[in-house]
Design an enzyme around this catalytic site. Structure first.
Site, PDB file in Angstrom:
ATOM      1  N   LYS A   1      17.953  -0.783   5.405  1.00  0.00           N
ATOM      2  CA  LYS A   1      19.114   0.090   5.536  1.00  0.00           C
ATOM      3  C   LYS A   1      20.024  -0.414   6.662  1.00  0.00           C
ATOM      4  O   LYS A   1      19.545  -0.760   7.749  1.00  0.00           O
ATOM      5  CB  LYS A   1      18.610   1.501   5.834  1.00  0.00           C
ATOM      6  CG  LYS A   1      19.643   2.597   5.892  1.00  0.00           C
ATOM      7  CD  LYS A   1      18.933   3.931   6.114  1.00  0.00           C
ATOM      8  CE  LYS A   1      19.881   5.110   6.030  1.00  0.00           C
ATOM      9  NZ  LYS A   1      19.150   6.405   6.151  1.00  0.00           N
TER      10      LYS A   1
ATOM     11  N   SER B   1      19.915   9.399   2.569  1.00  0.00           N
ATOM     12  CA  SER B   1      20.981   8.430   2.782  1.00  0.00           C
ATOM     13  C   SER B   1      20.516   6.973   2.644  1.00  0.00           C
ATOM     14  O   SER B   1      21.338   6.058   2.645  1.00  0.00           O
ATOM     15  CB  SER B   1      21.574   8.626   4.186  1.00  0.00           C
ATOM     16  OG  SER B   1      20.595   8.436   5.194  1.00  0.00           O
TER      17      SER B   1
ATOM     18  N   SER C   1      16.179  11.781   4.319  1.00  0.00           N
ATOM     19  CA  SER C   1      16.850  10.564   3.875  1.00  0.00           C
ATOM     20  C   SER C   1      15.946   9.386   3.556  1.00  0.00           C
ATOM     21  O   SER C   1      16.423   8.364   3.072  1.00  0.00           O
ATOM     22  CB  SER C   1      17.894  10.136   4.912  1.00  0.00           C
ATOM     23  OG  SER C   1      19.000  10.997   4.870  1.00  0.00           O
TER      24      SER C   1
END
Length: 474
Positions: free
Chosen positions: A80, A155, A179
């Site tokens: 990420k 996310s 997330s």
């Protein structure tokens, strides 16, 4: 050679160690899949193939020379885009940070480096890590490999999609209200939100530090255990990273749950669950019972209070971090993200202090009501089938907010409590999208959660199923 993409993380590490495959071959396959399939799911932010290939050659030279290898030597990974690596752009999914180059490297990435893992680049995420579905007004929505009309979950959307599509065997994500667990559930992979502070957050872009946790998304529970054995442990550079008991994440993965008790809370969690998801939860409980676990039914405390206090902490801390940018560059925020942060400026300090002071007592209440004397509790990760992108982006702000609230109903409270949670895929709904349960434990109960998740996966194959159109790339 393309069949290498089917190997999991532990399998790749073992294959490099015994010489049956080279790190270079694994990296070439991963890069080709990232470059070819990654854009299809809007999973990629930036790749650094040249550096990764050279690092892979270094691993192969070390093995040929008989040098000792780390537990992840030669395994190609990507993460990420909120984990800092000195000298590399880290956007945090925003245009405000599109040119930000940190001068430090995240603790988790440093530990991967020492373990011999290869870093191929950065993966898509929601803007400033603020969307449970993977929505990003600037870089586009993260798309599900199962059906691109659906989000990959957020996310950590690129992490979920990339692991599900077998672009990389694992990826790091962050979890402030779900997330890691949202994309793991919506993409059909494993996601572990550790105990708050167990994995140091130094060098990762914060969203709400009192809630933020870092952890892995993987294909299997065993792979998650291997990663935790590398990245867990205190770091003096992170104030929230406290000394923890020395945990053995892999040793208990025997497939046997005799002596373990799993609580199944009713009340709030059942009310938040559709009949279709509940049927999958019941089936998962039956598998865990077959593995030897004792099942008990429990209740829940006032989850409306838990969720409200979590929301106070998240919005106030996010508003504090974003105060200057929101004042100077409000136009550079997506409307959905801006609307989620702004309420934090209107909350009184006494309300935030109350949320902090009540936290320990409410955590004890939740554990007593939802778990009792059990080792862990089983609840849905998403209580609803995965929604389409349209269902979470179209309509009035109130309608969108309600849709997003249904996505986060079973996850966000766990962050306020600071407890570990393991999300495990457990089937598919009528829309052919994945579903998942989460196992929640007391602080530092990760080994027990991993033991139960692994026992479940030994008896099911949901984690082994490949999304359509994700086969070999020639």
């Amino acid at each position: 050679m393309s069949g290498l993409f089917t190997l999991g993380l532990v399998e790749m590490a073992d294959a490099v160690a015994d010489g049956s495959v080279t790190a270079l071959a694994l990296t070439e396959v991963a890069l080709k899949r990232l470059e070819t399939l990654g854009p299809r799911y809007n999973a990629i932010m930036a790749l650094d193939g040249g550096t990764a290939l050279e690092a892979a050659r270094g691993v192969d030279r070390a093995r040929a020379a008989g040098q000792p290898l780390g537990p992840l030597a030669g395994v190609p990974l990507a993460h990420k885009d909120l984990f800092y690596r000195a000298g590399r752009v880290c956007t945090g999914g925003s245009i405000i940070r599109k040119d930000f180059v940190p001068d430090v490297t995240a603790t988790a990435l440093e530990r991967f480096d020492r373990a011999g893992a290869l870093d191929l680049g950065t993966l898509h995420l929601a803007e400033f890590a603020l969307s449970p579905t993977g929505f990003n007004a600037h870089y586009g929505h993260g798309l599900s490999p199962w059906n691109t009309a659906y989000g990959a979950g957020g996310s950590s959307s690129g992490s979920g999609a990339s692991v599900a599509a077998r672009l990389v065997p694992a990826a790091l994500g962050s979890d402030t209200g779900g997330s890691i667990r949202h994309p793991s559930a919506m993409s059909g992979v494993v996601g572990l939100k550790p105990t708050h502070g167990l994995v140091p957050a130094f060098g990762a872009m914060p969203m709400a530090p009192s809630l933020d946790t870092l952890g892995p998304l993987t294909r299997t529970v065993r792979d998650a255990a291997r990663i935790m054995s590398v990245i867990a442990g205190p770091d003096p550079r992170d104030a929230a990273s406290l000394p923890a008991p020395r945990l053995d994440f892999e040793g208990g993965l025997t497939g046997d749950l005799k002596g373990r008790t799993i609580a199944v809370p009713g009340g709030y969690y059942r009310e938040a669950t559709t009949p279709e998801i509940q049927a999958l939860m019941d089936a998962a409980v039956a598998v865990l019972k077959e593995a030897g676990a004792r099942i008990v039914e429990t209740g829940t405390p006032d989850m409306a209070l838990v969720n409200a206090l979590m929301q106070v902490m998240m919005t106030v801390e996010a508003a504090t971090l974003h105060r200057r940018w929101l004042s100077e560059r409000p136009q550079d925020y997506g409307a959905q993200v801006r609307a989620r942060i702004l309420p934090g400026f209107g909350l009184p300090a006494t309300r935030y202090a109350e949320a902090l002071m009540l936290r320990a007592g409410i955590t004890r209440e939740w554990l007593a009501a939802a778990m009792g004397d059990a080792d862990m509790a089983l609840i849905p990760t998403l209580g609803i089938p995965v929604p389409t992108i349209a269902e979470t982006t179209q309509g009035t702000p109130e309608e969108i907010g309600a849709a997003l609230g249904r996505v986060t109903a079973c996850t966000r409270g766990i962050n306020y409590l600071g407890l570990p949670s393991l999300s495990v895929p457990c089937g598919f709904t009528a829309n052919a999208m994945p579903a998942a349960f989460q196992l929640v434990g007391r602080p530092y109960a990760e080994p027990a959660l991993l033991q139960a998740g692994d026992a479940y996966q030994r008896r099911t194959d949901f984690h082994a199923r490949l999304p359509p159109d994700c086969g070999p790339v020639d």
